[in-house]
Scaffold this active site. Sequence first.
Site, mmCIF file in Angstrom:
data_model
loop_
_atom_site.group_PDB
_atom_site.id
_atom_site.type_symbol
_atom_site.label_atom_id
_atom_site.label_comp_id
_atom_site.label_asym_id
_atom_site.label_seq_id
_atom_site.Cartn_x
_atom_site.Cartn_y
_atom_site.Cartn_z
ATOM 1 N N ALA A 44 0.834 -1.202 0.000
ATOM 2 C CA ALA A 44 0.000 0.000 0.000
ATOM 3 C C ALA A 44 0.866 1.249 0.000
ATOM 4 O O ALA A 44 0.575 2.227 -0.694
ATOM 5 C CB ALA A 44 -0.917 0.001 1.212
ATOM 6 N N ILE A 69 4.282 1.609 -0.800
ATOM 7 C CA ILE A 69 5.339 1.811 -1.808
ATOM 8 C C ILE A 69 4.698 2.451 -3.050
ATOM 9 O O ILE A 69 3.755 1.899 -3.608
ATOM 10 C CB ILE A 69 6.026 0.484 -2.178
ATOM 11 C CG1 ILE A 69 6.851 -0.013 -0.991
ATOM 12 C CG2 ILE A 69 6.940 0.668 -3.395
ATOM 13 C CD1 ILE A 69 7.592 -1.302 -1.246
ATOM 14 N N GLU A 121 4.548 2.481 -6.248
ATOM 15 C CA GLU A 121 5.141 1.718 -7.344
ATOM 16 C C GLU A 121 5.143 2.436 -8.694
ATOM 17 O O GLU A 121 6.167 2.606 -9.307
ATOM 18 C CB GLU A 121 4.526 0.328 -7.464
ATOM 19 C CG GLU A 121 3.025 0.250 -7.498
ATOM 20 C CD GLU A 121 2.397 0.454 -6.124
ATOM 21 O OE1 GLU A 121 1.215 0.784 -6.099
ATOM 22 O OE2 GLU A 121 3.098 0.312 -5.112
ATOM 23 N N ASP A 139 16.572 38.260 -26.868
ATOM 24 C CA ASP A 139 16.904 39.130 -28.003
ATOM 25 C C ASP A 139 15.665 39.923 -28.366
ATOM 26 O O ASP A 139 14.557 39.550 -28.007
ATOM 27 C CB ASP A 139 17.212 38.277 -29.243
ATOM 28 C CG ASP A 139 18.541 37.578 -29.143
ATOM 29 O OD1 ASP A 139 19.370 38.032 -28.357
ATOM 30 O OD2 ASP A 139 18.720 36.582 -29.864
ATOM 31 N N ASP A 192 20.911 33.210 -31.336
ATOM 32 C CA ASP A 192 20.874 32.592 -32.659
ATOM 33 C C ASP A 192 22.244 32.460 -33.313
ATOM 34 O O ASP A 192 22.460 31.605 -34.148
ATOM 35 C CB ASP A 192 19.916 33.357 -33.589
ATOM 36 C CG ASP A 192 20.126 34.857 -33.534
ATOM 37 O OD1 ASP A 192 21.175 35.291 -33.008
ATOM 38 O OD2 ASP A 192 19.257 35.607 -34.017
ATOM 39 N N ASP A 202 26.590 33.482 -29.551
ATOM 40 C CA ASP A 202 25.591 33.326 -28.491
ATOM 41 C C ASP A 202 25.791 32.022 -27.726
ATOM 42 O O ASP A 202 25.223 31.835 -26.646
ATOM 43 C CB ASP A 202 24.174 33.321 -29.076
ATOM 44 C CG ASP A 202 23.724 34.709 -29.490
ATOM 45 O OD1 ASP A 202 24.099 35.665 -28.788
ATOM 46 O OD2 ASP A 202 23.014 34.846 -30.501
ATOM 47 N N THR A 259 -7.199 -0.995 -9.664
ATOM 48 C CA THR A 259 -8.157 0.063 -9.999
ATOM 49 C C THR A 259 -7.530 1.460 -10.033
ATOM 50 O O THR A 259 -7.994 2.327 -10.752
ATOM 51 C CB THR A 259 -9.331 0.062 -9.001
ATOM 52 O OG1 THR A 259 -8.803 0.186 -7.695
ATOM 53 C CG2 THR A 259 -10.149 -1.198 -9.112
HETATM 54 P P1 ATP Z 1 18.886 41.569 -31.456
HETATM 55 O O1 ATP Z 1 20.220 41.402 -30.844
HETATM 56 O O2 ATP Z 1 17.864 41.998 -30.497
HETATM 57 O O3 ATP Z 1 18.427 40.407 -32.272
HETATM 58 P P2 ATP Z 1 19.743 43.080 -33.755
HETATM 59 O O4 ATP Z 1 19.255 42.240 -34.871
HETATM 60 O O5 ATP Z 1 19.655 44.537 -33.968
HETATM 61 O O6 ATP Z 1 18.997 42.840 -32.414
HETATM 62 P P3 ATP Z 1 22.373 42.298 -34.417
HETATM 63 O O7 ATP Z 1 21.926 41.332 -35.455
HETATM 64 O O8 ATP Z 1 23.534 41.981 -33.568
HETATM 65 O O9 ATP Z 1 21.217 42.646 -33.442
HETATM 66 O O10 ATP Z 1 22.614 43.666 -35.168
HETATM 67 C C1 ATP Z 1 23.140 44.754 -34.492
HETATM 68 C C2 ATP Z 1 23.174 45.970 -35.365
HETATM 69 O O11 ATP Z 1 23.968 45.725 -36.508
HETATM 70 C C3 ATP Z 1 21.816 46.364 -35.912
HETATM 71 O O12 ATP Z 1 21.147 47.178 -35.018
HETATM 72 C C4 ATP Z 1 22.195 47.093 -37.179
HETATM 73 O O13 ATP Z 1 22.516 48.442 -36.898
HETATM 74 C C5 ATP Z 1 23.458 46.418 -37.625
HETATM 75 N N1 ATP Z 1 23.184 45.448 -38.678
HETATM 76 C C6 ATP Z 1 22.317 44.433 -38.668
HETATM 77 N N2 ATP Z 1 22.343 43.744 -39.799
HETATM 78 C C7 ATP Z 1 23.263 44.316 -40.589
HETATM 79 C C8 ATP Z 1 23.793 44.062 -41.896
HETATM 80 N N3 ATP Z 1 23.359 43.036 -42.644
HETATM 81 N N4 ATP Z 1 24.747 44.883 -42.374
HETATM 82 C C9 ATP Z 1 25.195 45.884 -41.632
HETATM 83 N N5 ATP Z 1 24.765 46.196 -40.412
HETATM 84 C C10 ATP Z 1 23.816 45.436 -39.879
#
Ligand code: ATP
Length: 925
Positions: free
Chosen positions: A286, A288, A290, A332, A647, A651, A746
């Site tokens: 009763a 344990i 199980e 983010d 992402d 990170d 049961t």
């Molecule tokens: P989070 O970190 O919240 O995702 P985010 O996308 O702005 O924000 P990052 O991707 O690190 O962060 O971008 C940082 C900054 O770099 C942006 O705010 C923008 O000014 C610049 N950036 C983003 N994409 C490009 C790109 N393809 N070429 C040049 N500068 C860019």
Amino acid sequence: MPSQKQSSDQLAQMPIDQFYQTVASSDNGLNANQVKTQEAKYGPNVITAAKGQNKLWQFLKNFTSLMAILLWVSGFIAIFAQMLELGIAIWAVNMINGLFSFWQENQAQKASDALKKMLPTKATVIRDGQSQQIDTAAIVPGDLLVISAGDSISADARVISSDSLQVDESALTGESDLTDKKADYHHGEGKFAEHNLVYAGTVASAGSAKVMAINTGMNTEFGQIAKLTQGQQSKPSPLEIELNRLTRQLSIIAISIGVAFFLAAIFFVHYPMAQSFIFALGMVVAFIPEGLLPTVTLSLAQGVQRMAKKHALVKNLNSVETLGETTVIASDKTGTLTQNQMTINNVWLPDKVYTVSGEGYVNNGQVMDGDQPVKAGKNAGLDLLLKAVTLNNDTAVKAANKPDGQPQIVGTPTEASLVILAQKYQLNSDELNAQNPRQKTLVFDSDRKRMSTINKNEKGQLTLYTKGALDGVLAKTKSILTNGQVRDITDNDVQQIQAANESYAKQGLRALAVAYRDLSDNESQDLSKATAENTEQNLTFVGLTIMADPPRPEIYAAVKKAHQAGIRIIMVTGDGPITGKSVAVKIGLVSNQARVVTGDELTNMSDDDLREAVKGEVLFARVAPEQKYRIVKANQANGEIVASTGDGVNDAPALKQADIGIAMGATGTDVAKEAADMILTDDNFASIIAAIEEGRTVYSNIQKFLLYILNSNVPEAFPSVLFLFSGGLIPLPLTVMQILTIDLGTDMLPALGLGSEKSEPGVMQEPPRSRKAHLLNKSIIWKAFALYGLVASLISSAAYFFVNYAYGWPKHALSASGSVYAEATTITLAAIVFCQIAAAMNARTKYTSVFKIGLFSNRHIITGIIFEIFLISLIIYVPFLQGVFNTHALGVAEWLFLIAIPIPLVLLEELRKWFVRKYFMKLSQ
Ligand code: ATP
């Protein structure tokens, strides 16, 4: 059987043509026929899952637990003491119980296997000269793979061409330093030292390359190692540890009670040895718990399945419980809180501001100057800006297939918005790119937040085009293009630019700065020396593109829910401080008073200051991904349980450090996905909150299940206590077989049903569960033993005495055998079963009315209850079973009594829950 492993050492050294021949491929990759041949020869590119434990052993394990052994032995003793039927029945019950646990374990295994299939990783291959995405499982030797930073490498391969590829081989070598990979053969020291080979299981951390697969699947070096390590056991989770402890503790209590009852039966009641043993056994069984471990594993697995439906893929069961404990989410912004659908609203130039209208798609809008459409060529700044964002762009936007469809983006939304801007001007980007071929790319990284390209114009001159975060670009700027002229930039210009940026940022808009510089002859001589540090300087500022990235529509509700659940959300963005804060305030993350800490400030902050800062309302802006790691650690040092999103490659440390690392499924790199504990298939913050809700639900279901299985111990033990304390004057109101019927028969299915109960409304209105809180807490103990258990004991004992009363007790003594005794024990047993029906219903919610969630809304419980009634009816009416279980047919009046039992029990509990809701809401666990 897959074909033999190819010698990568030899293949690495061969001249390239011979190499292509040997692996039966070419610099165009494989063609469709070759792929088929290779597939047939080598099979899929998968590491065969560890076989784990042998199925037979897994099966047998369910019959060798402490309780199972006790039951085997007891069966023997019963047979030995000439209670043959009882002995066989005990064994049968033991068998059924073992089979049931095995079935549960199997179901859980199936659920997690199904989940693994939902996580296919993709690779880019060139086949027949065409680049395409395929599942990594479809890679075959000879495939030409394109690898870029963040990709995991899924086959052993030879490097064909490399653009500064750096690989993290720590998974194979244990070395955390990055290795440069080049096309030329060079053998360093030791294993895995060929510079022109990359290995499955490693990841590309920087640069890009084309590589050709040599070995796949179990033929890879990683596969060979996997073979060796297969069968290793994974570490038990905190929940498993707690459950094991709980089972152990309860088992010790059970055995102690058993021993005490055994001795009491011998000395107080003068029972024979064997009979006393069987009697004590009832108590042990009763108490344990199980079914605990398999049921918990199954409800965790079911929780994981439900999470997957809500776009959150959890990599292992342990994360489910951690999710329920989460107190802080470091999130983010772009794409997680917002939609990551950039639309350019304005082009800001020092001498003019253009408003961009339209939805942002080709033919669907135009760049407007007031009411007038603007034609290219009207403003030198605008022309140059459009040219720069077209040349400095790696994203392709294909027009939508349907008139109202979304355009297809191959690349990033930020760059896509720039492509669309240029398209609105009817700018011919192909022509522009052909006239200004790109010579070099200084790739974007989230630390410097810029990207530059060097392009050659028709006259052979080289120009650097830069786009990126304003602060960084401004710091590298020397001059400004305004009114068609380039002149030195003044403080006044800088102030004007910053003021413009600020006013857009306050509306939550993002500014991307554009600048350029003509390279000197000296610099143009040798571009291999051009780096971001020495080239991105003395720039001429051109203008800003202002883009909107609206919050996700579901974010408002998700943030509110998180706050009600006592979870704090800390935005950690690469975007600027004002834009970040504006969005954070808009979606209700923080109030206007919140502190914004920028990446630069963070660099100079001590750990203690950071710990203080993260206690209050705060967000972090313009941070580099590496800094996220510190933010996670500071929160953990404050005792928080932290979930962190990410992402990119950089990170990964934060994702690993966090209690729950969450990677973006759609936009995330393989590195981030590998480092994470959970993957969001829709990149949506709201899915994190849904997963937390599931995590909390699973834990609370386990508690509900515990409450249910524990509470029946009391009415099971109570009759024995009466028997002992009366020194045998009250014959045992419940026999051992009857106890086994409840505990292993049961009770089973309704208990399982509780494990799959849906989230109780209000589960997200409680604060997060403390990590120190025990599964079996005071409230459950109190409810199980003092409330549900005691009431069931009183009802079932009353039923026992009532039957005896009907047959003349107390005038005659209570009968200890014969039909009256059988009828009295039968009604005791049936009364407990009907109390358990009420308990199943009552345990379904902690404080919500069960009528509100729907009496019939959990189909498993309803099935369980029907099964329960069916089983007890069999035991009561089938003559053979009557003999085994010492039961007797019950009459109509008795059935009416039984059926009536659950009604007041549920209503009284409803009253108690109502009282709790009214007076004790904000409840503790
Ligand atoms: P989070 O970190 O919240 O995702 P985010 O996308 O702005 O924000 P990052 O991707 O690190 O962060 O971008 C940082 C900054 O770099 C942006 O705010 C923008 O000014 C610049 N950036 C983003 N994409 C490009 C790109 N393809 N070429 C040049 N500068 C860019």
